[in-house]
Scaffold this motif. Structure first.
Motif, mmCIF file in Angstrom:
data_model
loop_
_atom_site.group_PDB
_atom_site.id
_atom_site.type_symbol
_atom_site.label_atom_id
_atom_site.label_comp_id
_atom_site.label_asym_id
_atom_site.label_seq_id
_atom_site.Cartn_x
_atom_site.Cartn_y
_atom_site.Cartn_z
ATOM 1 N N ARG A 299 -15.388 8.425 2.116
ATOM 2 C CA ARG A 299 -14.046 9.169 2.535
ATOM 3 C C ARG A 299 -13.076 7.888 2.555
ATOM 4 N NH1 ARG A 299 -14.364 13.568 7.026
ATOM 5 N NH2 ARG A 299 -16.058 14.674 6.187
ATOM 6 N N LYS A 300 -13.380 7.035 3.387
ATOM 7 C CA LYS A 300 -12.422 5.667 3.672
ATOM 8 C C LYS A 300 -11.968 5.459 2.354
ATOM 9 C CE LYS A 300 -12.290 2.963 8.094
ATOM 10 N NZ LYS A 300 -13.114 2.209 8.657
ATOM 11 N N LYS A 301 -13.075 4.743 1.590
ATOM 12 C CA LYS A 301 -12.882 4.306 0.426
ATOM 13 C C LYS A 301 -11.909 5.065 -0.506
ATOM 14 C CE LYS A 301 -16.549 1.336 -1.796
ATOM 15 N NZ LYS A 301 -17.792 1.336 -2.341
ATOM 16 N N ARG A 302 -12.144 6.325 -0.686
ATOM 17 C CA ARG A 302 -11.420 7.282 -1.289
ATOM 18 C C ARG A 302 -9.927 7.114 -0.968
ATOM 19 N NH1 ARG A 302 -14.623 12.433 -1.883
ATOM 20 N NH2 ARG A 302 -16.284 11.787 -3.356
ATOM 21 N N HIS A 303 -9.774 7.183 0.343
ATOM 22 C CA HIS A 303 -8.327 7.333 0.817
ATOM 23 C C HIS A 303 -7.801 5.845 0.472
ATOM 24 C CE1 HIS A 303 -5.158 7.993 3.744
ATOM 25 N NE2 HIS A 303 -5.496 6.654 4.514
ATOM 26 N N TRP A 304 -8.362 4.844 0.852
ATOM 27 C CA TRP A 304 -7.827 3.570 0.295
ATOM 28 C C TRP A 304 -7.384 3.388 -1.012
ATOM 29 C CZ3 TRP A 304 -5.060 0.193 2.704
ATOM 30 C CH2 TRP A 304 -5.260 0.236 4.276
ATOM 31 N N LYS A 305 -8.579 3.790 -1.867
ATOM 32 C CA LYS A 305 -8.335 3.872 -3.527
ATOM 33 C C LYS A 305 -6.798 4.650 -3.867
ATOM 34 C CE LYS A 305 -11.723 4.028 -7.039
ATOM 35 N NZ LYS A 305 -12.931 4.793 -7.554
ATOM 36 N N ARG A 306 -6.755 5.929 -3.206
ATOM 37 C CA ARG A 306 -5.552 6.474 -3.498
ATOM 38 C C ARG A 306 -4.444 5.968 -3.253
ATOM 39 N NH1 ARG A 306 -5.538 11.975 -1.187
ATOM 40 N NH2 ARG A 306 -3.139 11.694 -0.664
ATOM 41 N N ARG A 307 -4.391 5.276 -1.883
ATOM 42 C CA ARG A 307 -3.377 4.490 -1.400
ATOM 43 C C ARG A 307 -3.053 3.423 -2.247
ATOM 44 N NH1 ARG A 307 -1.879 3.802 4.760
ATOM 45 N NH2 ARG A 307 -0.187 2.713 3.761
ATOM 46 N N MET A 308 -3.953 2.726 -2.583
ATOM 47 C CA MET A 308 -3.834 1.492 -3.370
ATOM 48 C C MET A 308 -3.325 1.866 -4.813
ATOM 49 S SD MET A 308 -4.327 -1.114 -1.687
ATOM 50 C CE MET A 308 -4.231 -2.436 -2.859
ATOM 51 N N ARG A 309 -4.020 2.911 -5.183
ATOM 52 C CA ARG A 309 -3.612 3.306 -6.752
ATOM 53 C C ARG A 309 -1.814 3.672 -6.478
ATOM 54 N NH1 ARG A 309 -3.940 8.350 -8.605
ATOM 55 N NH2 ARG A 309 -3.012 8.318 -10.825
ATOM 56 N N GLU A 310 -1.615 4.441 -5.422
ATOM 57 C CA GLU A 310 -0.068 4.694 -5.546
ATOM 58 C C GLU A 310 0.589 3.361 -5.317
ATOM 59 O OE1 GLU A 310 0.954 6.797 -1.697
ATOM 60 O OE2 GLU A 310 2.372 8.008 -2.785
ATOM 61 N N TRP A 311 0.301 2.441 -4.410
ATOM 62 C CA TRP A 311 1.028 1.373 -4.305
ATOM 63 C C TRP A 311 1.080 0.440 -5.596
ATOM 64 C CZ3 TRP A 311 -0.075 -3.936 -4.764
ATOM 65 C CH2 TRP A 311 0.702 -4.783 -4.141
ATOM 66 N N GLY A 312 0.006 0.487 -6.518
ATOM 67 C CA GLY A 312 0.065 -0.248 -7.606
ATOM 68 C C GLY A 312 0.954 0.322 -8.654
ATOM 69 N N ILE A 313 0.895 1.485 -8.715
ATOM 70 C CA ILE A 313 1.687 2.302 -9.550
ATOM 71 C C ILE A 313 3.134 1.845 -9.306
ATOM 72 C CG2 ILE A 313 2.851 4.386 -10.438
ATOM 73 C CD1 ILE A 313 -0.168 5.557 -10.219
ATOM 74 N N PHE A 314 3.666 2.151 -8.112
ATOM 75 C CA PHE A 314 5.269 1.850 -7.830
ATOM 76 C C PHE A 314 5.408 0.414 -7.713
ATOM 77 C CE2 PHE A 314 4.492 6.173 -6.427
ATOM 78 C CZ PHE A 314 5.415 6.857 -6.964
ATOM 79 N N THR A 315 4.514 -0.408 -7.347
ATOM 80 C CA THR A 315 4.795 -1.917 -7.326
ATOM 81 C C THR A 315 4.887 -2.253 -8.939
ATOM 82 O OG1 THR A 315 3.539 -2.108 -5.542
ATOM 83 C CG2 THR A 315 3.960 -4.156 -6.640
ATOM 84 N N GLY A 316 4.086 -1.618 -9.669
ATOM 85 C CA GLY A 316 4.004 -1.963 -11.114
ATOM 86 C C GLY A 316 5.309 -1.667 -11.714
ATOM 87 N N TYR A 317 6.286 -0.619 -11.411
ATOM 88 C CA TYR A 317 7.338 -0.044 -11.857
ATOM 89 C C TYR A 317 8.397 -1.219 -11.115
ATOM 90 C CZ TYR A 317 6.367 4.657 -13.471
ATOM 91 O OH TYR A 317 5.735 5.470 -14.297
#
Lengths: 363, 351
Positions: free
Chosen positions: A70-88
């Motif tokens: 669960r923890k992993k998934r949560h972090w993955k999601r957060r990192m993904r979000e962060w990654g996308i918007f940082t990419g922009y």
């Protein structure tokens, strides 16, 4: 036994039924007292959470694995979000870092050095030199006075014109595009005409002389009047933009409120100060900020009209430009840093004031 | 039986009510106290009074609108005068211009007071040239390649900056609008501060970085910092934050990826702002004087704005034509996109 069924029952049976009921009640109470503690209960908002209420899980390896997952998934999601918007953001961020932040840091460093070639640390001596420099003091005084005069004028006049156009004049959009026109005209194109108007042998002096013989020629661009000319130029250029902003804001004021105020006998002045100003306040703030930015851009006009060393119009920008051509980098960098800090303080104060004011308006 | 009784009772009640009403004395009003003739007279008088009042109000309103129109016309005339003069004067022959305006430029260049008192005549400001020629334009466009080169310089400086900055700004402002964490907000605030910095503060940094990158005296020294300027980001972010979050949530539920949300929802909704910003940026960079003056040492690479700002007496003849030609692209863009511009500016100022 359902409670609804008792109506149809004969009277004789009622006694026995009540006996049965009392027994069941006691039993129920006992049951309530001795009930097993609930293990997994979601606490309601009103109930107080005791340590017993928190469900206990046995610390099995499976449980641990699920938790980790669960923890992993949560972090993955957060990192993904962060990654996308940082990419922009990345292209802009890299560019800003390279072309603005990094040089500003370099500037900050050189402001503490004797000169760019001689990296000796001299402490605050450069700042001392700048702040005590009469030209710098004169320049900052002029810049400040110009901003203090021109920004409120730009806001108030633009608001006035917007209200004028909004009061049901015919040909509103025509006037709007006329007034917006000066914004689109390159400075360099019209500078010539301004010179023809305002120079010592210019048109305005000529007309004034023609009208009255006692008129003394004014050197508009080189005396104290230069300030007036530049303020006029600033207004000429920026009124249209501000006016469009105000027109939109005036149109967004709810009509019902204005109408009901009129019914209640509020005159136009009262309506303006009590209602319109309230709704216009964010726009006034925005227009003020944009005018402030533009008031720093007026240097272009001043430079083109009057050259490197204008008499009464020696702005901070001239100071910078002249120091740049004189290659006095250490003084230039400390001057820029001082300017930067002042700007941060002014803008930060404005934004702070706006957020506070907004809370007042909403609350 | 009951029915009949009820009807009876209701009848009685109605009758009673009517009785009461007939019994109440009508209050004597001003109107009823008048005789028939006097009443008619009174009404006629009132009608007249109201009519005159209405007429007065109409006249008052007419006068007010008249004053309003007058002020508006005056202000817009003041706004348009310099543009008009530049255009009309560009059709004069260069001898006529020099004879008209030489006085002005003599007082500008150094020997002011002496020459000024000597030449006591005032400059002639004419709306209509004595002889309409397009000679100025032909000398400008066909005889003088330098001018065309500078025009081209202006174009190749402005277009990449505007295009690049818009692309960068769209991406960045989408990020700022959607991902609002504390550190991002701090970064956004620092972007605003950068936007507010007058050019003279960023001048030295720009110069330094151009020097280290070895792009000093090339057009890239102007284009690259221009692309990453933060002005567009500020306004676009303000605009994108107005997009209702429901739109984006709906798209996410339908399985749209972030890129799809960006291209299919955020960008179309901000179309007006993007057009308006493009126009604003274009005029801003078409106008620039300081950057090329400092960063481009070779005068052959400098755009027309710098050339126009340094016009002296000998070139006075073609100056007006050059100014007019230089004014045309922004004005055309303005006429084409005025609605977008107005709409885009308008929405940026309202919360």
């Amino acid at each position: 036994m359902r409670p609804g069924s008792e109506i149809a029952q004969p009277k004789t049976q009622k006694v026995t039924r009540s006996a049965v009921r009392t027994v069941s009640k006691e039993e129920a109470e006992l049951k309530l007292i001795n009930r097993p503690k609930p293990k997994n209960v979601t606490p309601l908002a009103s109930t107080k959470l005791t340590p017993d209420d928190i469900p206990e899980f046995e610390d099995t390896p499976e449980r641990r694995a699920t938790l980790e997952l669960r923890k992993k998934r949560h972090w993955k999601r957060r990192m993904r979000e962060w990654g996308i918007f940082t990419g922009y953001l990345t292209p802009s961020f890299v560019g800003v870092l390279l072309f603005f932040f990094l040089p500003l840091i370099m500037l900050f460093v050189t402001s503490f050095q004797a000169s760019p070639t001689n990296a000796k640390f001299v402490g605050l001596r450069n700042y001392e030199r700048v702040i005590t420099n009469p030209a710098f003091i004169e320049a900052s005084k002029n810049t400040l006075i110009f901003a203090l005069i021109s920004v409120p004028l730009a806001v108030i006049l633009a608001l006035f014109i917007a209200m004028l156009l909004n009061s049901g004049l015919p040909g509103k959009s025509l006037f709007r595009s006329f007034l917006l026109n000066p914004m689109m005209v390159p400075v360099a194109s019209v500078v010539l005409i301004w010179q023809v108007f305002f120079s010592y042998n210019g048109v305005i002096n000529g007309i004034a002389e023609h009208l009255s013989d006692s008129f003394q020629k004014i050197d508009w661009l080189k005396s104290e009047y230069a300030f007036v000319v530049v303020v006029l130029l600033f207004l000429w250029k920026n009124l249209g933009y501000n006016m469009v902003l105000f027109l939109a804001a005036l149109n967004s004021i709810p009509h019902e409120i204005l109408e009901s105020a009129e019914m209640d006998g509020a005159g136009p002045v009262k309506r303006f100060f009590a209602i319109k100003l309230h709704y216009l306040s964010p726009t006034i703030f925005f227009v003020g900020i944009m005018s402030l930015i533009n008031s720093f851009k007026i240097f272009r006009e001043v430079y083109l009209l009057t050259g490197d060393y204008p008499n009464k119009l020696y702005f901070l920008q001239h100071f910078m430009n002249n120091k740049f051509t004189q290659l006095d980098y250490s003084m230039l960098s400390s001057g820029a840093i001082v300017m930067c800090i002042v700007m941060i303080i002014i803008v930060g104060g404005l934004f702070f004031a706006e957020s506070k004011f907004d809370k007042d308006v909403e609350g | 039986m009951d029915e009949i009784k009820r009807i009876e009772r209701r009848k009685q009640a109605t009758l009673a009510r009517r009785h009461i009403f007939t019994e109440t004395v009508k209050p004597e009003t001003f109107i009823t106290s008048l005789s028939e003739e006097a009443r008619e007279n009174f009404f006629a008088g009132e009608k007249k009074r109201i009519e005159t009042n209405l007429k007065k109000r109409k006249i008052k309103k007419g006068i007010l609108t008249g004053i309003g129109v007058f002020v508006a016309v005056l202000v817009s005339a003041l706004a348009l005068v310099p543009i008009f003069f530049t255009f009309l004067n560009s059709f004069m022959s260069s001898e006529e211009i020099i004879s008209n305006y030489q006085v002005v430029f003599q007082s500008m260049s150094g020997h002011a007071t002496q020459g000024a008192t000597y030449m006591s005549r005032m400059p002639v400001l004419k709306l209509i040239p004595e002889q309409v020629t397009i000679k100025q334009y032909t000398t400008l466009l066909f005889m003088n390649p330098e001018y065309l080169f500078k025009y081209w310089n202006s174009i190749i400086l402005t277009l990449p900056i505007v295009g690049g900055q818009m692309i960068v700004a769209c991406l960045a402002s989408y990020s700022f609008a959607r991902y609002r964490r504390k550190r991002r907000e701090v970064l956004f605030f620092s972007y605003i501060i950068l936007m507010l910095m007058p050019f003279q503060v960023t001048l030295v940094p720009n110069y330094m970085i151009a020097d280290t990158l070895g792009i000093l005296d090339t057009i890239w020294a102007i284009i690259l910092p221009g692309i990453f300027s933060t002005f567009a980001i500020f306004l676009l972010t303000k605009y994108m934050r107005q997009i209702p979050s429901g739109y984006i949530e709906a798209a996410t539920l339908d399985g749209a990826s972030e890129w799809q949300i960006f291209t299919n929802i955020a960008l179309p909704l901000c179309k007006n702002a993007i057009f308006a910003l493009t126009i604003l940026l274009f005029i801003d960079y078409w106008n620039m004087v300081e950057q090329p003056l400092v960063l481009l040492i070779d005068t052959a690479k400098q755009p027309l704005s710098v050339f126009l700002s340094q016009i002296n007496e000998p070139e006075l003849g073609i100056a007006f034509a050059a100014s007019s030609v230089y004014m045309i692209p922004p004005l055309l863009i303005f006429f084409w996109g005025e609605d977008y511009l107005v709409e885009g500016i308008s929405r940026s100022g309202i919360k």
